[in-house]
Motif scaffolding. Structure first.
Motif, PDB file in Angstrom:
ATOM      1  N   LEU A 171       7.390   9.076   2.983  1.00  0.00           N
ATOM      2  CA  LEU A 171       7.959   8.258   4.060  1.00  0.00           C
ATOM      3  C   LEU A 171       8.335   9.127   5.262  1.00  0.00           C
ATOM      4  N   GLN A 172       8.881  10.312   4.986  1.00  0.00           N
ATOM      5  CA  GLN A 172       9.254  11.210   6.089  1.00  0.00           C
ATOM      6  C   GLN A 172       8.006  11.622   6.884  1.00  0.00           C
TER       7      GLN A 172
ATOM      8  N   GLY B  49       5.025   9.310  13.630  1.00  0.00           N
ATOM      9  CA  GLY B  49       5.256   8.223  14.584  1.00  0.00           C
ATOM     10  C   GLY B  49       4.885   6.854  14.035  1.00  0.00           C
ATOM     11  N   GLU B  50       4.645   6.768  12.722  1.00  0.00           N
ATOM     12  CA  GLU B  50       4.294   5.460  12.141  1.00  0.00           C
ATOM     13  C   GLU B  50       5.548   4.634  11.872  1.00  0.00           C
ATOM     14  N   ARG B  51       5.376   3.316  11.848  1.00  0.00           N
ATOM     15  CA  ARG B  51       6.470   2.436  11.436  1.00  0.00           C
ATOM     16  C   ARG B  51       6.380   2.200   9.938  1.00  0.00           C
ATOM     17  N   LEU B  52       7.512   2.124   9.304  1.00  0.00           N
ATOM     18  CA  LEU B  52       7.511   1.824   7.865  1.00  0.00           C
ATOM     19  C   LEU B  52       7.425   0.316   7.709  1.00  0.00           C
ATOM     20  N   MET B  53       6.353  -0.140   7.096  1.00  0.00           N
ATOM     21  CA  MET B  53       6.114  -1.576   6.967  1.00  0.00           C
ATOM     22  C   MET B  53       7.081  -2.186   5.963  1.00  0.00           C
ATOM     23  N   GLY B  54       7.662  -3.334   6.355  1.00  0.00           N
ATOM     24  CA  GLY B  54       8.636  -3.978   5.471  1.00  0.00           C
ATOM     25  C   GLY B  54      10.072  -3.646   5.870  1.00  0.00           C
ATOM     26  N   PHE B  55      10.220  -2.939   7.010  1.00  0.00           N
ATOM     27  CA  PHE B  55      11.564  -2.564   7.461  1.00  0.00           C
ATOM     28  C   PHE B  55      11.709  -2.845   8.945  1.00  0.00           C
ATOM     29  N   GLY B  56      12.928  -3.220   9.340  1.00  0.00           N
ATOM     30  CA  GLY B  56      13.205  -3.528  10.735  1.00  0.00           C
ATOM     31  C   GLY B  56      12.973  -5.006  11.007  1.00  0.00           C
ATOM     32  N   HIS B  57      13.747  -5.548  11.920  1.00  0.00           N
ATOM     33  CA  HIS B  57      13.589  -6.958  12.276  1.00  0.00           C
ATOM     34  C   HIS B  57      14.166  -7.190  13.662  1.00  0.00           C
ATOM     35  N   ARG B  58      13.540  -8.078  14.398  1.00  0.00           N
ATOM     36  CA  ARG B  58      14.045  -8.373  15.749  1.00  0.00           C
ATOM     37  C   ARG B  58      15.437  -8.998  15.696  1.00  0.00           C
TER      38      ARG B  58
ATOM     39  N   LEU C 131      10.175   1.238  -9.039  1.00  0.00           N
ATOM     40  CA  LEU C 131       9.643   2.126  -8.005  1.00  0.00           C
ATOM     41  C   LEU C 131       9.912   1.531  -6.617  1.00  0.00           C
ATOM     42  N   ALA C 132       9.658   0.224  -6.477  1.00  0.00           N
ATOM     43  CA  ALA C 132       9.860  -0.425  -5.180  1.00  0.00           C
ATOM     44  C   ALA C 132      11.327  -0.344  -4.766  1.00  0.00           C
ATOM     45  N   LYS C 133      12.252  -0.536  -5.719  1.00  0.00           N
ATOM     46  CA  LYS C 133      13.683  -0.436  -5.402  1.00  0.00           C
ATOM     47  C   LYS C 133      13.999   0.949  -4.857  1.00  0.00           C
ATOM     48  N   SER C 134      13.408   1.955  -5.480  1.00  0.00           N
ATOM     49  CA  SER C 134      13.715   3.312  -5.055  1.00  0.00           C
ATOM     50  C   SER C 134      13.059   3.627  -3.705  1.00  0.00           C
ATOM     51  N   VAL C 135      11.852   3.076  -3.458  1.00  0.00           N
ATOM     52  CA  VAL C 135      11.218   3.266  -2.142  1.00  0.00           C
ATOM     53  C   VAL C 135      12.071   2.594  -1.062  1.00  0.00           C
ATOM     54  N   GLU C 136      12.581   1.420  -1.369  1.00  0.00           N
ATOM     55  CA  GLU C 136      13.416   0.700  -0.399  1.00  0.00           C
ATOM     56  C   GLU C 136      14.647   1.529  -0.035  1.00  0.00           C
ATOM     57  N   GLU C 137      15.317   2.027  -1.064  1.00  0.00           N
ATOM     58  CA  GLU C 137      16.555   2.781  -0.823  1.00  0.00           C
ATOM     59  C   GLU C 137      16.266   4.029   0.025  1.00  0.00           C
ATOM     60  N   THR C 138      15.152   4.710  -0.279  1.00  0.00           N
ATOM     61  CA  THR C 138      14.806   5.930   0.469  1.00  0.00           C
ATOM     62  C   THR C 138      14.441   5.582   1.910  1.00  0.00           C
ATOM     63  N   ALA C 139      13.660   4.510   2.093  1.00  0.00           N
ATOM     64  CA  ALA C 139      13.222   4.134   3.441  1.00  0.00           C
ATOM     65  C   ALA C 139      14.417   3.799   4.328  1.00  0.00           C
TER      66      ALA C 139
ATOM     67  N   ASP D 104       0.843  -1.199   0.000  1.00  0.00           N
ATOM     68  CA  ASP D 104       0.000   0.000   0.000  1.00  0.00           C
ATOM     69  C   ASP D 104       0.874   1.243   0.000  1.00  0.00           C
ATOM     70  N   THR D 105       1.965   1.200   0.790  1.00  0.00           N
ATOM     71  CA  THR D 105       2.850   2.364   0.853  1.00  0.00           C
ATOM     72  C   THR D 105       3.491   2.634  -0.517  1.00  0.00           C
ATOM     73  N   VAL D 106       3.920   1.570  -1.190  1.00  0.00           N
ATOM     74  CA  VAL D 106       4.543   1.761  -2.525  1.00  0.00           C
ATOM     75  C   VAL D 106       3.521   2.406  -3.474  1.00  0.00           C
ATOM     76  N   PHE D 107       2.286   1.922  -3.432  1.00  0.00           N
ATOM     77  CA  PHE D 107       1.254   2.500  -4.313  1.00  0.00           C
ATOM     78  C   PHE D 107       0.928   3.941  -3.913  1.00  0.00           C
ATOM     79  N   GLU D 108       0.880   4.183  -2.595  1.00  0.00           N
ATOM     80  CA  GLU D 108       0.589   5.542  -2.123  1.00  0.00           C
ATOM     81  C   GLU D 108       1.676   6.506  -2.628  1.00  0.00           C
ATOM     82  N   ILE D 109       2.914   6.040  -2.634  1.00  0.00           N
ATOM     83  CA  ILE D 109       4.021   6.883  -3.110  1.00  0.00           C
ATOM     84  C   ILE D 109       3.895   7.107  -4.624  1.00  0.00           C
ATOM     85  N   GLY D 110       3.657   6.042  -5.356  1.00  0.00           N
ATOM     86  CA  GLY D 110       3.326   6.153  -6.790  1.00  0.00           C
ATOM     87  C   GLY D 110       4.461   6.541  -7.719  1.00  0.00           C
ATOM     88  N   ARG D 111       5.278   7.537  -7.316  1.00  0.00           N
ATOM     89  CA  ARG D 111       6.402   7.997  -8.166  1.00  0.00           C
ATOM     90  C   ARG D 111       7.631   8.138  -7.281  1.00  0.00           C
TER      91      ARG D 111
END
Ligand code: COA
Length: 378
Positions: free
Chosen positions: A242-243, A249-258, A289-297, A227-234
């Protein structure tokens, strides 16, 4: 490890089981499944081979593999009561993970005396049928009967659409299912082991594990990640969107791990599988687009939580790959369960063989020596 006089609230760093199933090295970013580095197993094995490997500690011979495929194929049809339940769940607009949890609990209806191995095969076979049936009913379509001539992965895609899937899609799904098949003592696997450790049964263990997998801190993240990737769109909007989420105070879904403090090795394997599949049969612009969202996140998280090493986890590329396979976001987590069921069952077998009742302690922090006030005086 954050302990306080022996108290570790999330059990970080506590070893509660020995296993030959998988090894997770969170600092090196390494995942070994029954001796195979993930990348070697995931891209080569059929899902049935991965199941056999986890349950037997070795790869199957050709005859053993053919037998397992046939047994799983024969066990795919659901009990009528389970199908009726799925119709009711759809009418009540039940979310697919809840529908899966309810339906999983019915799976041993009428086969109460089956041995553990047969029950395990039946669970693996039917979890996929439950997810596909749920999907069809939610689309207002009749369920598609399983095709015994197809492999587990191919048949799942067939039951979703009624059409024979391309080889590229079957390989994509197989790589995904193998990638998520097992992952150390994660929350749902722990839940399954706790349940069988009481000498309860496999259907109960899998039902409990499905409940644990549902939460967004475990298996429930890939839908929101997409959903976040689609919301970003470009790509040029990634930083601002993302900022804003981090500022709120939201968590970015798909990032972070115990456990992983570097990039999750499953993200590596799934990212490569997604790229291969999108190139053969998909939308490369979405992949880029997803690659670029990942790098930015990852860049923004390093500034937002310095020292926390918040990196891409399995869910980010899961979302992209499953979307590329034509799956709706609401069956991403149930599809994760299709793969992980084999690992849960393997852990159940281990726990049943070597394990001990799992019974930790709690520390009481309530009041002591309360005075009893009779009801009439309260
Ligand atoms: N986005 C923003 N901040 C995050 C974050 C994320 N994805 N993941 C962790 N953080 C922050 C936490 O808010 C916490 O900050 P604080 O120390 O100021 O309180 C810090 O990083 C450490 O997080 P913590 O919750 O202690 O880590 P954990 O080991 O309990 O959590 C996850 C691991 C997976 C639950 C967590 O990273 C998360 O919620 N990720 C998003 C959901 C997700 O992708 N789940 C799928 C997991 S495979």
């Amino acid at each position: 490890m954050s302990t306080n006089n022996g108290y570790a609230p999330g059990l970080e760093g506590i070893v509660a089981a020995e296993t030959e199933l998988s090894h997770v090295d969170g600092l090196k970013g390494e995942l070994i499944i029954a001796g195979f580095p993930l990348a070697r197993l995931a891209a080569n094995a059929t899902f049935e081979e991965a199941v056999f490997l986890l349950w037997n500690g070795r790869l199957p011979t050709q005859i053993e593999l053919a037998d397992l495929k046939q047994e799983l194929a024969e066990l795919r049809p659901l009990p009528i009561a389970t199908v009726d339940l799925l119709h009711e769940a759809t009418k009540a607009r039940t979310n697919p993970m809840d529908a899966l949890r309810m339906a999983a609990a019915t799976l041993d209806l009428g086969s109460g005396s089956a041995d553990s191995l047969t029950t395990a095969k039946m669970i693996v076979a039917r979890v996929a049928t439950i997810v596909a049936t749920t999907h069809r009913l939610r689309q207002g379509e009749e369920p598609v009967a399983p095709d015994p001539a197809l492999s587990h992965a191919a048949n799942f895609l067939f039951m979703l659409t009624g059409e024979a899937p391309s080889d590229a899609r079957v390989r994509g799904l197989e790589t995904y299912l193998n990638t998520v098949v097992d992952h150390g003592l994660n929350a749902s696997t722990f839940a399954a082991r706790v349940i069988v450790a009481t000498q309860s049964d496999l259907v109960s263990a899998i039902t409990g594990a499905i409940g644990a997998l549902k939460g967004p801190l475990h298996g429930g993240a890939p839908g929101p990640a997409l959903d976040t990737v689609f919301e970003i769109g470009r790509a040029d909007r990634a930083e601002a969107v993302l900022q804003a989420k981090l500022d709120a105070g939201e968590r970015l879904m798909g990032f972070g791990h115990r456990v992983y403090k570097v990039r999750d090795p499953r993200a590596e394997v799934l990212g490569a599988a997604a790229e291969q599949m999108f190139r053969a049969d998909g939308d490369m612009a979405l992949y880029e687009l997803a690659k670029s969202v990942e790098e930015t996140a990852v860049r923004l998280l390093a500034v937002h939580k310095p020292g926390r090493n918040l990196q891409t986890n399995v869910e980010f590329y899961t979302a992209l790959l499953l979307h590329g396979l034509g799956l709706d976001t609401d069956i991403f987590t149930p599809t994760f369960a299709i793969g992980r069921t084999a690992g849960w069952l393997a852990h159940c077998f281990e726990q049943m063989k070597y394990g001990r009742l799992i019974r930790p302690q709690s520390r009481y922090t309530g009041v002591m020596d309360r005075v009893w006030v009779p009801i009439g005086q309260r």
